[in-house]
Design a protein around this motif. Sequence first.
Motif, PDB file in Angstrom:
ATOM      1  N   ILE A 409       0.837  -1.210   0.000  1.00 21.49           N
ATOM      2  CA  ILE A 409       0.000   0.000   0.000  1.00 21.49           C
ATOM      3  C   ILE A 409       0.873   1.261   0.000  1.00 21.49           C
ATOM      4  CG2 ILE A 409      -1.671   1.331   1.332  1.00 21.49           C
ATOM      5  CD1 ILE A 409      -3.020  -1.269   2.108  1.00 21.49           C
ATOM      6  N   PRO A 410       1.912   1.344   0.865  1.00 28.92           N
ATOM      7  CA  PRO A 410       2.805   2.517   0.788  1.00 28.92           C
ATOM      8  C   PRO A 410       3.507   2.645  -0.562  1.00 28.92           C
ATOM      9  CG  PRO A 410       3.110   1.365   2.873  1.00 28.92           C
ATOM     10  CD  PRO A 410       2.243   0.493   2.030  1.00 28.92           C
ATOM     11  N   MET A 411       3.840   1.519  -1.186  1.00 32.26           N
ATOM     12  CA  MET A 411       4.513   1.573  -2.491  1.00 32.26           C
ATOM     13  C   MET A 411       3.612   2.194  -3.543  1.00 32.26           C
ATOM     14  SD  MET A 411       6.097  -1.590  -4.751  1.00 32.26           S
ATOM     15  CE  MET A 411       7.191  -2.122  -3.434  1.00 32.26           C
ATOM     16  N   LEU A 412       2.357   1.761  -3.607  1.00 29.13           N
ATOM     17  CA  LEU A 412       1.419   2.315  -4.591  1.00 29.13           C
ATOM     18  C   LEU A 412       1.146   3.792  -4.321  1.00 29.13           C
ATOM     19  CD1 LEU A 412      -1.025  -0.717  -4.772  1.00 29.13           C
ATOM     20  CD2 LEU A 412       0.485   0.064  -6.603  1.00 29.13           C
ATOM     21  N   ASP A 413       1.039   4.163  -3.029  1.00 26.51           N
ATOM     22  CA  ASP A 413       0.844   5.579  -2.696  1.00 26.51           C
ATOM     23  C   ASP A 413       2.062   6.404  -3.110  1.00 26.51           C
ATOM     24  OD1 ASP A 413      -1.638   5.044  -1.647  1.00 26.51           O
ATOM     25  OD2 ASP A 413      -0.931   4.884   0.419  1.00 26.51           O
ATOM     26  N   ARG A 414       3.240   5.834  -2.901  1.00 24.66           N
ATOM     27  CA  ARG A 414       4.475   6.540  -3.241  1.00 24.66           C
ATOM     28  C   ARG A 414       4.577   6.797  -4.741  1.00 24.66           C
ATOM     29  NH1 ARG A 414       7.353   3.476  -0.350  1.00 24.66           N
ATOM     30  NH2 ARG A 414       8.120   1.986  -1.885  1.00 24.66           N
ATOM     31  N   ILE A 415       4.116   5.858  -5.534  1.00 27.67           N
ATOM     32  CA  ILE A 415       4.188   6.024  -6.990  1.00 27.67           C
ATOM     33  C   ILE A 415       3.251   7.129  -7.457  1.00 27.67           C
ATOM     34  CG2 ILE A 415       3.716   4.852  -9.183  1.00 27.67           C
ATOM     35  CD1 ILE A 415       4.712   2.269  -7.729  1.00 27.67           C
ATOM     36  N   GLY A 416       2.105   7.264  -6.810  1.00 29.03           N
ATOM     37  CA  GLY A 416       1.239   8.398  -7.123  1.00 29.03           C
ATOM     38  C   GLY A 416      -0.109   8.048  -7.710  1.00 29.03           C
ATOM     39  N   PHE A 417      -0.481   6.751  -7.703  1.00 29.44           N
ATOM     40  CA  PHE A 417      -1.795   6.379  -8.228  1.00 29.44           C
ATOM     41  C   PHE A 417      -2.911   6.859  -7.298  1.00 29.44           C
ATOM     42  CE2 PHE A 417       0.746   2.960 -10.294  1.00 29.44           C
ATOM     43  CZ  PHE A 417       0.379   3.223 -11.604  1.00 29.44           C
ATOM     44  N   LYS A 418      -4.042   7.167  -7.915  1.00 35.86           N
ATOM     45  CA  LYS A 418      -5.246   7.517  -7.172  1.00 35.86           C
ATOM     46  C   LYS A 418      -6.139   6.281  -7.092  1.00 35.86           C
ATOM     47  CE  LYS A 418      -9.401  10.417  -7.568  1.00 35.86           C
ATOM     48  NZ  LYS A 418     -10.081  11.425  -8.425  1.00 35.86           N
ATOM     49  N   LYS A 419      -6.641   5.941  -5.911  1.00 34.95           N
ATOM     50  CA  LYS A 419      -7.474   4.754  -5.730  1.00 34.95           C
ATOM     51  C   LYS A 419      -8.923   5.063  -6.118  1.00 34.95           C
ATOM     52  CE  LYS A 419      -4.849   2.585  -1.960  1.00 34.95           C
ATOM     53  NZ  LYS A 419      -3.903   3.649  -1.611  1.00 34.95           N
ATOM     54  N   LEU A 420      -9.429   4.332  -7.115  1.00 33.21           N
ATOM     55  CA  LEU A 420     -10.843   4.403  -7.467  1.00 33.21           C
ATOM     56  C   LEU A 420     -11.625   3.281  -6.793  1.00 33.21           C
ATOM     57  CD1 LEU A 420     -10.687   5.191 -11.305  1.00 33.21           C
ATOM     58  CD2 LEU A 420     -10.767   6.794  -9.375  1.00 33.21           C
ATOM     59  N   ARG A 421     -10.919   2.167  -6.563  1.00 31.27           N
ATOM     60  CA  ARG A 421     -11.561   1.022  -5.920  1.00 31.27           C
ATOM     61  C   ARG A 421     -10.472   0.161  -5.285  1.00 31.27           C
ATOM     62  NH1 ARG A 421     -15.877  -3.131  -8.879  1.00 31.27           N
ATOM     63  NH2 ARG A 421     -16.094  -4.615  -7.144  1.00 31.27           N
ATOM     64  N   TRP A 422     -10.809  -0.426  -4.135  1.00 32.89           N
ATOM     65  CA  TRP A 422      -9.812  -1.228  -3.413  1.00 32.89           C
ATOM     66  C   TRP A 422     -10.545  -2.308  -2.626  1.00 32.89           C
ATOM     67  CZ3 TRP A 422      -4.445  -1.039  -3.082  1.00 32.89           C
ATOM     68  CH2 TRP A 422      -3.858  -1.826  -2.081  1.00 32.89           C
ATOM     69  N   ASN A 423     -10.116  -3.585  -2.820  1.00 28.01           N
ATOM     70  CA  ASN A 423     -10.712  -4.700  -2.099  1.00 28.01           C
ATOM     71  C   ASN A 423      -9.609  -5.681  -1.702  1.00 28.01           C
ATOM     72  OD1 ASN A 423     -12.867  -3.865  -4.360  1.00 28.01           O
ATOM     73  ND2 ASN A 423     -13.952  -4.518  -2.504  1.00 28.01           N
ATOM     74  N   ALA A 424      -9.654  -6.133  -0.456  1.00 27.94           N
ATOM     75  CA  ALA A 424      -8.696  -7.114   0.038  1.00 27.94           C
ATOM     76  C   ALA A 424      -9.448  -8.246   0.714  1.00 27.94           C
ATOM     77  CB  ALA A 424      -7.721  -6.467   1.016  1.00 27.94           C
ATOM     78  N   SER A 425      -8.896  -9.483   0.628  1.00 30.16           N
ATOM     79  CA  SER A 425      -9.569 -10.635   1.205  1.00 30.16           C
ATOM     80  C   SER A 425      -8.543 -11.717   1.521  1.00 30.16           C
ATOM     81  CB  SER A 425     -10.627 -11.180   0.240  1.00 30.16           C
ATOM     82  OG  SER A 425     -11.273 -12.310   0.796  1.00 30.16           O
ATOM     83  N   ARG A 426      -8.830 -12.487   2.575  1.00 28.68           N
ATOM     84  CA  ARG A 426      -7.945 -13.589   2.942  1.00 28.68           C
ATOM     85  C   ARG A 426      -7.965 -14.678   1.874  1.00 28.68           C
ATOM     86  NH1 ARG A 426      -6.753 -13.585   8.599  1.00 28.68           N
ATOM     87  NH2 ARG A 426      -5.446 -15.411   8.177  1.00 28.68           N
ATOM     88  N   LYS A 427      -6.802 -15.278   1.658  1.00 33.10           N
ATOM     89  CA  LYS A 427      -6.678 -16.448   0.790  1.00 33.10           C
ATOM     90  C   LYS A 427      -6.623 -17.665   1.709  1.00 33.10           C
ATOM     91  CE  LYS A 427      -3.652 -18.340  -2.854  1.00 33.10           C
ATOM     92  NZ  LYS A 427      -3.219 -19.592  -2.194  1.00 33.10           N
ATOM     93  N   LEU A 428      -7.645 -18.516   1.644  1.00 30.96           N
ATOM     94  CA  LEU A 428      -7.824 -19.546   2.660  1.00 30.96           C
ATOM     95  C   LEU A 428      -7.575 -20.964   2.167  1.00 30.96           C
ATOM     96  CD1 LEU A 428     -11.108 -18.129   4.252  1.00 30.96           C
ATOM     97  CD2 LEU A 428      -8.750 -17.814   5.052  1.00 30.96           C
ATOM     98  N   ASP A 429      -7.249 -21.143   0.886  1.00 37.28           N
ATOM     99  CA  ASP A 429      -7.152 -22.499   0.356  1.00 37.28           C
ATOM    100  C   ASP A 429      -6.016 -23.306   0.984  1.00 37.28           C
ATOM    101  OD1 ASP A 429      -5.522 -20.607  -1.038  1.00 37.28           O
ATOM    102  OD2 ASP A 429      -5.049 -22.147  -2.500  1.00 37.28           O
ATOM    103  N   ARG A 430      -5.022 -22.636   1.558  1.00 37.60           N
ATOM    104  CA  ARG A 430      -3.919 -23.357   2.212  1.00 37.60           C
ATOM    105  C   ARG A 430      -3.995 -23.242   3.735  1.00 37.60           C
ATOM    106  NH1 ARG A 430       1.893 -22.879   0.169  1.00 37.60           N
ATOM    107  NH2 ARG A 430       1.766 -20.738   0.921  1.00 37.60           N
ATOM    108  N   GLY A 431      -5.094 -22.704   4.242  1.00 34.80           N
ATOM    109  CA  GLY A 431      -5.270 -22.622   5.686  1.00 34.80           C
ATOM    110  C   GLY A 431      -5.151 -21.194   6.180  1.00 34.80           C
ATOM    111  N   ILE A 432      -5.961 -20.883   7.221  1.00 34.37           N
ATOM    112  CA  ILE A 432      -5.966 -19.515   7.746  1.00 34.37           C
ATOM    113  C   ILE A 432      -4.663 -19.163   8.436  1.00 34.37           C
ATOM    114  CG2 ILE A 432      -6.956 -20.144   9.992  1.00 34.37           C
ATOM    115  CD1 ILE A 432      -8.690 -17.594   9.749  1.00 34.37           C
ATOM    116  N   HIS A 433      -3.966 -20.190   8.921  1.00 39.45           N
ATOM    117  CA  HIS A 433      -2.706 -19.935   9.632  1.00 39.45           C
ATOM    118  C   HIS A 433      -1.623 -19.375   8.709  1.00 39.45           C
ATOM    119  CE1 HIS A 433      -2.250 -23.912   7.792  1.00 39.45           C
ATOM    120  NE2 HIS A 433      -0.934 -23.747   7.877  1.00 39.45           N
ATOM    121  N   LYS A 434      -1.785 -19.495   7.401  1.00 36.15           N
ATOM    122  CA  LYS A 434      -0.781 -18.983   6.463  1.00 36.15           C
ATOM    123  C   LYS A 434      -0.783 -17.456   6.377  1.00 36.15           C
ATOM    124  CE  LYS A 434       1.109 -22.737   4.671  1.00 36.15           C
ATOM    125  NZ  LYS A 434       2.576 -22.995   4.691  1.00 36.15           N
TER     126      LYS A 434
END
Length: 448
Positions: A409-434
């Motif tokens: 997130i800091p890298m993208l902000d540093r480059i200078g892009f403007k966020k129009l949409r942002w979504n994040a989600s856990r990847k669970l196929d290998r287990g939540i502990h990952k």
Amino acid sequence: MGSGADQDFQSQREQAHQQQQSHDKKYKLKMLLLIIITNLLTIYIFTAPFYFNLSVYSCTSLLHDLNSTKSQLAPSHSIIAELLQKLSSTNLLSQALLIELTRQHDELSSTNRAHESIKLGYDIDSRIHIPDELMLAIGPHELPLGYSPQMGSDEVYPPVGAGCFKFPEELVQYMTYDIGDQCPIDDVLVQRLMLKGCEPLPRRRCRPKSPANYVEPTTFPDSLWATPPDTSIIWDPYTCKSYRCLIERKNAPGYFDCKNCFDLKGREKSQWLFDDGGLDYGIDHVLNTKPHGTIRIGLDIGGGTATFAARMRERNVTIITSTLNLDGPFNSFIASRGLIPIHVSVAQRLPFFENTLDIVHSIHILSNWIPETMLEFTLYDIYRVLRPGGLFWLDHFFCQGSQLNATYIPMLDRIGFKKLRWNASRKLDRGIHKNEWYFSALLEKPMK
């Protein structure tokens, strides 16, 4: 009687005279000795070291001055001792730097020797002769019309990736062929060199093998969703020898790059058609963020078999798809669909001028497997080629949970892009502990 007295007196006078003479001789002898001693002492004083020439007063004065000078020099001795200590530390530091430089020199010596060997015409060990064809391919070549003001030179060097010189034996193998004849079928070697950073490769003066029984491609737009005939490509470099094998590979165990990509009637058929409000963005939703018709041309980085480009083509948007042939004929398959492939790795500078593209898309390719600094260079390059107001669709970027807020997130902000949409989600196929995550983002290059 008188005569005897005179004789006695005369005798006494003579005796006294003799005594006087003896006394005078002794006195004169003493005086002579004194003169000699004085002269010797004078000679010694004038021929001795400097301080013997000084008077007692002068000696006393000099001793006083000497003592004063010693007291003034005492602080200087402390400073000199400190400087000597620092000099000793500097010597130790210099030795450490020399050791480190020697280590780095050893690491780079192979590369340097390879570069010199290319110039001289021999490999590192002088056991393999560098072919003339390679020397011609990397130049330099004198310009036929002489000095060019535009180039600032009278010669030109064909572009060759700097990484090529680290692998001289493989480069020699790549450039070993019969001029004007058929090129070796060496796609695996080409791919290996590109992935190592030997990109661009030198040009070659040979002809690639043509597929046997080649037929005309399927007409457009039917070609967008048609599996091409097996006779459309050369199968020699690949494990599968037919498209049926590639389609069924989705059911095979183990990992394959873009395992489902060749099955155009399967998951590919529904890619990017629907927007779930989360990680999966729909193409129409993305295009509607801009005035109709202003998204016209773009690039899909690592686009597999170019299904994204096919969906965009249906909406009158021209997308170039960059891809490699990782044990599959990705570039040939894209071309058979009537779309435009470009055979470059994600590490290469994008071959577009700045402020020209309307949209850049990438799914799964740009992720945390790329070294952070290298990724930042890539993202800046994407920013460079996008026009003001252009869209960067970062699709399913994979990372660890600790990297999300701390790194990307800091890298993208540093480059200078403007966020129009942002979504994040856990990847669970290998287990939540990952603690593995995906994020998708629709970013915009600012208009100013």
